[in-house]
Design an enzyme around this catalytic site. Structure first.
Site, PDB file in Angstrom:
ATOM      1  N   ARG A 186      52.295  14.873  95.809  1.00  0.00           N
ATOM      2  CA  ARG A 186      52.273  14.715  97.264  1.00  0.00           C
ATOM      3  C   ARG A 186      52.808  13.344  97.687  1.00  0.00           C
ATOM      4  O   ARG A 186      53.275  13.178  98.813  1.00  0.00           O
ATOM      5  CB  ARG A 186      50.894  14.952  97.821  1.00  0.00           C
ATOM      6  CG  ARG A 186      49.761  14.507  96.951  1.00  0.00           C
ATOM      7  CD  ARG A 186      48.435  14.641  97.623  1.00  0.00           C
ATOM      8  NE  ARG A 186      48.459  14.021  98.926  1.00  0.00           N
ATOM      9  CZ  ARG A 186      48.744  14.674 100.052  1.00  0.00           C
ATOM     10  NH1 ARG A 186      49.004  15.957  99.993  1.00  0.00           N
ATOM     11  NH2 ARG A 186      48.787  14.054 101.196  1.00  0.00           N
TER      12      ARG A 186
ATOM     13  N   CYS B  78      45.410  19.651  97.743  1.00  0.00           N
ATOM     14  CA  CYS B  78      45.283  19.508  96.289  1.00  0.00           C
ATOM     15  C   CYS B  78      43.798  19.713  95.973  1.00  0.00           C
ATOM     16  O   CYS B  78      42.998  20.004  96.848  1.00  0.00           O
ATOM     17  CB  CYS B  78      45.765  18.138  95.826  1.00  0.00           C
ATOM     18  SG  CYS B  78      44.646  16.824  96.265  1.00  0.00           S
TER      19      CYS B  78
ATOM     20  N   PRO C 135      46.100  16.211 104.720  1.00  0.00           N
ATOM     21  CA  PRO C 135      47.116  16.346 105.774  1.00  0.00           C
ATOM     22  C   PRO C 135      47.978  15.082 105.881  1.00  0.00           C
ATOM     23  O   PRO C 135      47.597  14.020 105.358  1.00  0.00           O
ATOM     24  CB  PRO C 135      46.277  16.530 107.036  1.00  0.00           C
ATOM     25  CG  PRO C 135      44.989  15.865 106.731  1.00  0.00           C
ATOM     26  CD  PRO C 135      44.736  16.110 105.279  1.00  0.00           C
TER      27      PRO C 135
ATOM     28  N   LEU D  23      48.858  12.016 110.502  1.00  0.00           N
ATOM     29  CA  LEU D  23      48.911  10.637 111.028  1.00  0.00           C
ATOM     30  C   LEU D  23      50.265   9.992 110.747  1.00  0.00           C
ATOM     31  O   LEU D  23      50.761   9.191 111.547  1.00  0.00           O
ATOM     32  CB  LEU D  23      47.768   9.808 110.427  1.00  0.00           C
ATOM     33  CG  LEU D  23      46.355  10.340 110.716  1.00  0.00           C
ATOM     34  CD1 LEU D  23      45.309   9.439 110.074  1.00  0.00           C
ATOM     35  CD2 LEU D  23      46.106  10.474 112.212  1.00  0.00           C
TER      36      LEU D  23
ATOM     37  N   ASP E  22      38.905   6.267  94.244  1.00  0.00           N
ATOM     38  CA  ASP E  22      39.542   6.548  92.955  1.00  0.00           C
ATOM     39  C   ASP E  22      38.707   6.084  91.765  1.00  0.00           C
ATOM     40  O   ASP E  22      39.081   6.355  90.625  1.00  0.00           O
ATOM     41  CB  ASP E  22      40.935   5.903  92.889  1.00  0.00           C
ATOM     42  CG  ASP E  22      41.892   6.585  93.829  1.00  0.00           C
ATOM     43  OD1 ASP E  22      42.989   6.045  94.051  1.00  0.00           O
ATOM     44  OD2 ASP E  22      41.544   7.645  94.371  1.00  0.00           O
TER      45      ASP E  22
ATOM     46  N   ILE F 214      35.792   9.614 101.670  1.00  0.00           N
ATOM     47  CA  ILE F 214      37.243   9.687 101.898  1.00  0.00           C
ATOM     48  C   ILE F 214      37.767  11.110 101.795  1.00  0.00           C
ATOM     49  O   ILE F 214      38.480  11.586 102.673  1.00  0.00           O
ATOM     50  CB  ILE F 214      38.003   8.774 100.886  1.00  0.00           C
ATOM     51  CG1 ILE F 214      37.468   7.352 100.924  1.00  0.00           C
ATOM     52  CG2 ILE F 214      39.505   8.844 101.147  1.00  0.00           C
ATOM     53  CD1 ILE F 214      37.715   6.614 102.222  1.00  0.00           C
TER      54      ILE F 214
HETATM   55  C1  EPZ Z   1      46.282   7.321  98.505  1.00  0.00           C
HETATM   56  O1  EPZ Z   1      46.380   8.677  98.869  1.00  0.00           O
HETATM   57  C2  EPZ Z   1      46.288   7.288  96.991  1.00  0.00           C
HETATM   58  N1  EPZ Z   1      47.551   7.843  96.495  1.00  0.00           N
HETATM   59  C3  EPZ Z   1      45.103   8.097  96.458  1.00  0.00           C
HETATM   60  O2  EPZ Z   1      45.094   7.963  95.053  1.00  0.00           O
HETATM   61  C4  EPZ Z   1      43.811   7.494  97.014  1.00  0.00           C
HETATM   62  O3  EPZ Z   1      42.726   8.270  96.584  1.00  0.00           O
HETATM   63  C5  EPZ Z   1      43.874   7.479  98.547  1.00  0.00           C
HETATM   64  O4  EPZ Z   1      45.050   6.754  98.982  1.00  0.00           O
HETATM   65  C6  EPZ Z   1      42.654   6.802  99.172  1.00  0.00           C
HETATM   66  O5  EPZ Z   1      42.558   5.494  98.689  1.00  0.00           O
HETATM   67  C7  EPZ Z   1      48.662   7.067  96.530  1.00  0.00           C
HETATM   68  O6  EPZ Z   1      48.649   5.926  96.964  1.00  0.00           O
HETATM   69  C8  EPZ Z   1      49.914   7.691  95.988  1.00  0.00           C
HETATM   70  P1  EPZ Z   1      44.955   8.530 102.524  1.00  0.00           P
HETATM   71  P2  EPZ Z   1      46.703   9.056 100.413  1.00  0.00           P
HETATM   72  O7  EPZ Z   1      46.089   8.905 103.394  1.00  0.00           O
HETATM   73  O8  EPZ Z   1      47.520   8.004 101.026  1.00  0.00           O
HETATM   74  C9  EPZ Z   1      43.000  11.544 105.628  1.00  0.00           C
HETATM   75  C10 EPZ Z   1      44.967   8.700  92.854  1.00  0.00           C
HETATM   76  O9  EPZ Z   1      44.012   9.168  92.228  1.00  0.00           O
HETATM   77  N2  EPZ Z   1      44.330  11.612 106.222  1.00  0.00           N
HETATM   78  O10 EPZ Z   1      44.532   7.112 102.452  1.00  0.00           O
HETATM   79  O11 EPZ Z   1      47.221  10.448 100.427  1.00  0.00           O
HETATM   80  C11 EPZ Z   1      42.951  12.122 104.213  1.00  0.00           C
HETATM   81  O12 EPZ Z   1      42.752  13.522 104.264  1.00  0.00           O
HETATM   82  C12 EPZ Z   1      45.248   9.160  94.261  1.00  0.00           C
HETATM   83  O13 EPZ Z   1      45.754   7.814  92.410  1.00  0.00           O
HETATM   84  C13 EPZ Z   1      44.510  12.377 107.378  1.00  0.00           C
HETATM   85  O14 EPZ Z   1      43.577  13.002 107.894  1.00  0.00           O
HETATM   86  O15 EPZ Z   1      45.252   9.042 101.044  1.00  0.00           O
HETATM   87  C14 EPZ Z   1      41.779  11.380 103.613  1.00  0.00           C
HETATM   88  O16 EPZ Z   1      40.586  12.017 104.035  1.00  0.00           O
HETATM   89  C15 EPZ Z   1      44.328  10.293  94.676  1.00  0.00           C
HETATM   90  N3  EPZ Z   1      45.750  12.438 107.927  1.00  0.00           N
HETATM   91  C16 EPZ Z   1      41.856  10.004 104.249  1.00  0.00           C
HETATM   92  O17 EPZ Z   1      42.649  10.170 105.432  1.00  0.00           O
HETATM   93  C17 EPZ Z   1      46.827  11.766 107.388  1.00  0.00           C
HETATM   94  O18 EPZ Z   1      47.939  11.850 107.958  1.00  0.00           O
HETATM   95  C18 EPZ Z   1      42.500   8.943 103.375  1.00  0.00           C
HETATM   96  O19 EPZ Z   1      43.726   9.470 102.905  1.00  0.00           O
HETATM   97  C19 EPZ Z   1      46.623  11.007 106.219  1.00  0.00           C
HETATM   98  C20 EPZ Z   1      45.358  10.931 105.657  1.00  0.00           C
END
Ligand code: EPZ
Length: 434
Positions: A93, A117, A123, A126, A309, A331
């Protein structure tokens, strides 16, 4: 699919070196799309996700040379495809990170919606809302995001993220570097990987201030140049090896790490009784009397708090603590899948919505288990290291996504672990990971 066979009960002893941060290398690779000049990245971890990211950039028309195993020379001068296809995005993703750079440099991009996943819906609303605020038109067509910048260039805007999003902050920050005017990101993610990306972008000629804080300001420029950058150490790999050393009652020196990037993790683990000493700014010494491990509660929250993580790894450790631990995951909505597998090994964990209750101390004994995602895999490996007898972990391709050379690193610390390759297509040989 490859499996790991682990015979537990051995104390980890010795030295382990930390690799580059997967979650920094992924956006930094994407940032190379912002310039026709060459971007050189050092300390790129040799893991599946970065091989996928390399393939994606090459599919877009970029060239990626690796003069050394962990050095990537990327040149995106001849990018002539602006689409990240589903077959790549569904496997990783983080491919969505090409959206911002393609939109900023070429004024258009088509990226498959990543879909969910194992750990949640994931999603990207944002990200898309921010690009629209910068003037992009966003359409969803047959599962793809089709984005266009009016007259080929985005406009700076003030953007408030309703939720802290790491890749959302990174995607929009990259797009804003070439936008017309100033962009301000509010409630931005503060993770070290965001700051590392900003450092690369500024080396490329971007004008970014405030990365690492909740307010990031980006003055758009006409174009960016090439640069050379070394990726920061992986703070989650570091935390994972601290826990692996602790749960086995071992004594391990962890080198090439960045302790200041995981202060919340180190603080919490010290509360449980794990001894963690900073020998120098890039080396930690870990020792643990696992008989006297104390149960502690933890809540996962955005950086600089305890990272989601590390939740699965901490849960495995708390199965060996004396007392009851409460783990709250704020999260992701489905990030306790590893609990059921840990219970198969003899743990006593109850799930109640966002909270897991771990009843320690429980004696773990080996059994066949299945990995479901990257950090859940790490949690099962950690538990297997202290379980009596043999544990067979299936679907370890998950761990290959984010942990470089994990079998050899653990074996060098004295673990009895071997990879059993069952698939004809041997990813390990293909990726030369051992
Ligand atoms: C990043 O994912 C990391 N991946 C993840 O690591 C990590 O768990 C996560 O940040 C939180 O720290 C990478 O950096 C490649 P988010 P990301 O957007 O950016 C919601 C690993 O194990 N959200 O910070 O996809 C989302 O559903 C991986 O290395 C929306 O609702 O996570 C979540 O509940 C797993 N809308 C929260 O925000 C959006 O448009 C945080 O997600 C974006 C996110």
């Amino acid at each position: 699919m490859d499996k790991f066979l682990i015979r537990g009960g051995r104390q980890l002893k010795g030295k382990v070196s930390i690799s580059g941060a997967k979650n920094s290398a992924l956006p930094c690779m994407a940032a190379a799309l912002l310039t026709p000049e060459t971007v050189i990245l050092h300390n790129v971890p040799y893991v599946r996700d970065l091989i996928t990211q390399r393939r994606l950039l090459e599919d877009l028309g970029a060239t990626v040379l690796t003069p050394e195993l962990r050095t990537h020379k990327i040149n995106a001068a001849n990018v002539n495809v602006f689409e990240a296809p589903y077959h790549l995005v569904k496997t990783m993703r983080a491919s969505v990170l090409v959206l911002g750079p393609l939109l900023a440099r070429f004024g258009k991009a088509k990226v498959s919606l990543p879909g969910g996943c194992a750990i949640g819906l994931r999603p990207i609303d944002l990200h898309l809302k921010a690009f629209e605020a910068m003037g992009a038109s966003i359409e969803i067509e047959a599962g793809n995001v089709v984005a266009e910048a009016p007259k080929g260039r985005l406009k700076g805007a003030e953007i408030y993220f309703e939720k802290v999003t790491v890749t959302g902050t990174e995607n929009v920050m990259m797009a804003a570097t070439l936008a017309e005017g100033k962009t301000v990101l509010l409630n931005a993610a503060r993770e070290p990987e965001v700051s590392d990306l900003a450092e690369l972008l500024n080396k490329m000629g971007a004008r970014i201030k405030g990365a690492g804080t909740e307010k990031i300001e980006i003055e758009g420029v006409e174009g960016l140049s090439g640069a050379e950058h070394t990726i920061i150490p992986d703070r989650i790999e570091t935390g994972t090896y601290i826990v692996a050393a602790a749960i086995t009652g071992g004594e391990v020196e962890i080198t090439n790490c960045q302790p200041k990037h995981l202060e919340a993790v180190i603080s919490k683990l010290k509360e449980t009784g794990v001894q963690i000493e900073e020998l120098n700014p890039s080396t930690l010494f870990v020792k643990c009397d696992v008989e006297n491990l104390r149960s502690k509660d933890v809540i996962t929250e955005p950086y600089p708090c305890f990272p989601t993580d590390m939740q699965a790894q901490f849960m495995a450790l708390m199965t060996q603590a004396n007392g009851i631990s409460k783990i709250t995951e704020t999260i992701f909505e489905n990030r306790f899948i590893h609990a059921a597998e840990l219970n198969r090994l003899g743990a006593k964990i109850e799930i109640n919505g966002k909270t897991a209750i771990v009843y320690g101390k429980t004696k773990l004994s080996g059994a066949p288990v299945i990995a479901s995602d990257l950090r859940a895999s790490a949690s099962l490996v950690i538990a297997a290291l202290c379980a009596s007898g043999e544990t067979l972990i299936d679907r370890v391709y998950h761990i290959d996504r984010g942990y470089e050379n994990v079998v050899n690193k653990l074996r060098s610390l004295g673990a009895d672990i071997e990879r059993i390759t069952t698939s004809s297509v041997n990813f390990v040989e293909e990726a030369k990971i051992t």
